[in-house]
Motif scaffolding. Structure first.
Motif, PDB file in Angstrom:
ATOM      1  N   PHE A 215     -11.540  12.153  17.854  1.00  0.00           N
ATOM      2  CA  PHE A 215     -11.726  13.455  18.504  1.00  0.00           C
ATOM      3  C   PHE A 215     -12.451  14.409  17.574  1.00  0.00           C
ATOM      4  O   PHE A 215     -12.037  14.634  16.437  1.00  0.00           O
ATOM      5  N   ASP A 216     -13.537  14.991  18.056  1.00  0.00           N
ATOM      6  CA  ASP A 216     -14.370  15.908  17.273  1.00  0.00           C
ATOM      7  C   ASP A 216     -14.244  17.299  17.881  1.00  0.00           C
ATOM      8  O   ASP A 216     -14.842  17.585  18.928  1.00  0.00           O
ATOM      9  N   LEU A 217     -13.465  18.162  17.248  1.00  0.00           N
ATOM     10  CA  LEU A 217     -13.203  19.485  17.804  1.00  0.00           C
ATOM     11  C   LEU A 217     -14.486  20.299  18.002  1.00  0.00           C
ATOM     12  O   LEU A 217     -14.707  20.840  19.105  1.00  0.00           O
ATOM     13  N   PRO A 218     -15.367  20.443  16.979  1.00  0.00           N
ATOM     14  CA  PRO A 218     -16.593  21.226  17.205  1.00  0.00           C
ATOM     15  C   PRO A 218     -17.459  20.650  18.324  1.00  0.00           C
ATOM     16  O   PRO A 218     -18.008  21.390  19.143  1.00  0.00           O
ATOM     17  N   GLY A 219     -17.572  19.302  18.361  1.00  0.00           N
ATOM     18  CA  GLY A 219     -18.378  18.676  19.400  1.00  0.00           C
ATOM     19  C   GLY A 219     -17.784  18.874  20.785  1.00  0.00           C
ATOM     20  O   GLY A 219     -18.506  19.140  21.764  1.00  0.00           O
ATOM     21  N   PHE A 220     -16.460  18.728  20.893  1.00  0.00           N
ATOM     22  CA  PHE A 220     -15.778  18.925  22.166  1.00  0.00           C
ATOM     23  C   PHE A 220     -15.960  20.349  22.658  1.00  0.00           C
ATOM     24  O   PHE A 220     -16.258  20.590  23.830  1.00  0.00           O
ATOM     25  N   TRP A 221     -15.782  21.309  21.742  1.00  0.00           N
ATOM     26  CA  TRP A 221     -15.917  22.708  22.140  1.00  0.00           C
ATOM     27  C   TRP A 221     -17.344  23.021  22.570  1.00  0.00           C
ATOM     28  O   TRP A 221     -17.562  23.737  23.565  1.00  0.00           O
ATOM     29  N   GLU A 222     -18.318  22.509  21.858  1.00  0.00           N
ATOM     30  CA  GLU A 222     -19.714  22.751  22.204  1.00  0.00           C
ATOM     31  C   GLU A 222     -20.020  22.206  23.603  1.00  0.00           C
ATOM     32  O   GLU A 222     -20.709  22.850  24.405  1.00  0.00           O
ATOM     33  N   GLU A 223     -19.480  21.024  23.907  1.00  0.00           N
ATOM     34  CA  GLU A 223     -19.705  20.417  25.215  1.00  0.00           C
ATOM     35  C   GLU A 223     -19.070  21.247  26.327  1.00  0.00           C
ATOM     36  O   GLU A 223     -19.704  21.516  27.352  1.00  0.00           O
ATOM     37  N   ARG A 224     -17.808  21.674  26.121  1.00  0.00           N
ATOM     38  CA  ARG A 224     -17.136  22.472  27.142  1.00  0.00           C
ATOM     39  C   ARG A 224     -17.779  23.854  27.292  1.00  0.00           C
ATOM     40  O   ARG A 224     -17.857  24.391  28.399  1.00  0.00           O
ATOM     41  N   ALA A 225     -18.220  24.436  26.189  1.00  0.00           N
ATOM     42  CA  ALA A 225     -18.891  25.737  26.260  1.00  0.00           C
ATOM     43  C   ALA A 225     -20.184  25.630  27.059  1.00  0.00           C
ATOM     44  O   ALA A 225     -20.534  26.522  27.848  1.00  0.00           O
ATOM     45  N   ALA A 226     -20.917  24.516  26.877  1.00  0.00           N
ATOM     46  CA  ALA A 226     -22.157  24.303  27.622  1.00  0.00           C
ATOM     47  C   ALA A 226     -21.859  24.131  29.109  1.00  0.00           C
ATOM     48  O   ALA A 226     -22.588  24.655  29.972  1.00  0.00           O
ATOM     49  N   GLU A 227     -20.764  23.415  29.438  1.00  0.00           N
ATOM     50  CA  GLU A 227     -20.375  23.251  30.841  1.00  0.00           C
ATOM     51  C   GLU A 227     -20.045  24.600  31.469  1.00  0.00           C
ATOM     52  O   GLU A 227     -20.417  24.885  32.610  1.00  0.00           O
ATOM     53  N   PHE A 228     -19.337  25.432  30.709  1.00  0.00           N
ATOM     54  CA  PHE A 228     -18.958  26.758  31.208  1.00  0.00           C
ATOM     55  C   PHE A 228     -20.206  27.614  31.454  1.00  0.00           C
ATOM     56  O   PHE A 228     -20.309  28.306  32.469  1.00  0.00           O
ATOM     57  N   ALA A 229     -21.158  27.540  30.528  1.00  0.00           N
ATOM     58  CA  ALA A 229     -22.391  28.319  30.691  1.00  0.00           C
ATOM     59  C   ALA A 229     -23.164  27.856  31.920  1.00  0.00           C
ATOM     60  O   ALA A 229     -23.711  28.680  32.671  1.00  0.00           O
ATOM     61  N   ARG A 230     -23.185  26.541  32.163  1.00  0.00           N
ATOM     62  CA  ARG A 230     -23.901  26.023  33.342  1.00  0.00           C
ATOM     63  C   ARG A 230     -23.211  26.471  34.625  1.00  0.00           C
ATOM     64  O   ARG A 230     -23.876  26.780  35.633  1.00  0.00           O
ATOM     65  N   SER A 231     -21.856  26.505  34.609  1.00  0.00           N
ATOM     66  CA  SER A 231     -21.133  26.943  35.807  1.00  0.00           C
ATOM     67  C   SER A 231     -21.424  28.406  36.117  1.00  0.00           C
ATOM     68  O   SER A 231     -21.537  28.802  37.276  1.00  0.00           O
ATOM     69  N   LEU A 232     -21.531  29.230  35.094  1.00  0.00           N
ATOM     70  CA  LEU A 232     -21.868  30.636  35.291  1.00  0.00           C
ATOM     71  C   LEU A 232     -23.269  30.786  35.876  1.00  0.00           C
ATOM     72  O   LEU A 232     -23.510  31.612  36.758  1.00  0.00           O
ATOM     73  N   LEU A 233     -24.185  29.955  35.389  1.00  0.00           N
ATOM     74  CA  LEU A 233     -25.552  30.008  35.882  1.00  0.00           C
ATOM     75  C   LEU A 233     -25.612  29.623  37.351  1.00  0.00           C
ATOM     76  O   LEU A 233     -26.316  30.253  38.150  1.00  0.00           O
ATOM     77  N   ARG A 234     -24.867  28.579  37.745  1.00  0.00           N
ATOM     78  CA  ARG A 234     -24.852  28.160  39.155  1.00  0.00           C
ATOM     79  C   ARG A 234     -24.296  29.268  40.033  1.00  0.00           C
ATOM     80  O   ARG A 234     -24.764  29.511  41.135  1.00  0.00           O
ATOM     81  N   THR A 235     -23.240  29.946  39.519  1.00  0.00           N
ATOM     82  CA  THR A 235     -22.635  31.028  40.289  1.00  0.00           C
ATOM     83  C   THR A 235     -23.617  32.173  40.511  1.00  0.00           C
ATOM     84  O   THR A 235     -23.708  32.747  41.605  1.00  0.00           O
ATOM     85  N   GLU A 236     -24.403  32.498  39.495  1.00  0.00           N
ATOM     86  CA  GLU A 236     -25.384  33.577  39.612  1.00  0.00           C
ATOM     87  C   GLU A 236     -26.474  33.199  40.602  1.00  0.00           C
ATOM     88  O   GLU A 236     -26.958  34.043  41.380  1.00  0.00           O
ATOM     89  N   VAL A 237     -26.866  31.905  40.605  1.00  0.00           N
ATOM     90  CA  VAL A 237     -27.917  31.455  41.511  1.00  0.00           C
ATOM     91  C   VAL A 237     -27.433  31.520  42.953  1.00  0.00           C
ATOM     92  O   VAL A 237     -28.157  31.943  43.881  1.00  0.00           O
TER      93      VAL A 237
END
Length: 238
Positions: A215-237
């Motif tokens: 388990f890679d904490l920085p890598g996991f967080w970066e992946e989840r943060a990117a997913e969250f950012a994409r979800s926000l973008l879809r919501t705005e669209v």
């Protein structure tokens, strides 16, 4: 308690040329009278503490005295790597451990390098919380931090969309993002992210969990943060 204070007093004096009674009292959070008694106790125990009299006087070690009590405990060594975020250490309840670790490192440095910690602190500072918000320490953060350090399971209640759910978590790590604390934990066979301020209860269990070393904490967080950012973008669209 007094033994730990005496050791810390020796390390302080070892890391600096001399210190006044007032400086020692502030560092050790005791009275100057206690410092006088402690210095006498150290002297009687064979530690060469010398008191310089006068206006610019203070306490110092003589004869090149060096203590060997500078080895770091595991908790101190781990906390040392977080010493750049003092506010986070304080909120997790690790400030005393971190202070002891920094003091031991300072005492072990060559005299010519003992100003390095102060020099770095004067030049770099990390301010994690975001602007325009009052940072609040979640009440249950120290409990979760203790579980993270000890690889212990946690029985918790968590608010999810106004519904309180019960979970048994294996907390792998804590993340401080823009002043908000999150815990990355394994629950029901998958890794998830939980906001610490949404826990209503959290109890550290005696049972330990077997940590997945991949388990890679920085890598996991970066992946989840990117997913969250994409979800926000879809919501705005939408």
């Amino acid at each position: 308690m007094r033994a730990a204070r005496l050791i810390k007093m020796v390390l302080l004096l070892q890391s600096r040329p001399s210190m006044t009674a007032g400086e020692l009292a502030r560092e050790l959070e005791v009275s100057e009278r206690t410092i006088t008694r402690d210095a006498q106790a150290l002297s009687e125990a064979g530690v060469p503490v010398y008191a310089d009299r006068g206006r610019s006087g203070g306490y110092r070690l003589v004869g090149g005295y060096r203590t060997r009590l500078t080895g770091l405990a595991r908790g101190e060594a781990e906390a040392l790597f977080l010493s750049g975020v003092p506010g986070a250490l304080r909120e997790m309840g690790l400030d005393d451990i971190s202070s002891a670790a920094r003091l031991k490192v300072s005492a072990a440095l060559l005299p010519s390098l003992r100003d390095a910690p102060d020099s770095a602190a004067r030049r770099f500072h990390l301010d994690a919380p975001g602007w325009y918000q009052e940072p609040e320490t979640p009440e249950l953060l120290p409990v979760l931090a203790e579980a993270v350090w000890g690889d212990r399971l946690v029985a918790a209640r968590y608010l999810r969309k106004d519904t309180e759910v019960e979970r048994e978590l294996a907390p792998y790590g804590l993340v401080l993002k823009a002043g908000v604390w999150y815990v990355c934990a394994c629950s029901q066979g998958s890794f998830r992210v939980y906001r610490v301020d949404r826990f209503t209860t959290a109890e550290t269990l005696q049972e330990r969990f077997l940590r997945d070393e991949t388990f890679d904490l920085p890598g996991f967080w970066e992946e989840r943060a990117a997913e969250f950012a994409r979800s926000l973008l879809r919501t705005e669209v939408l």
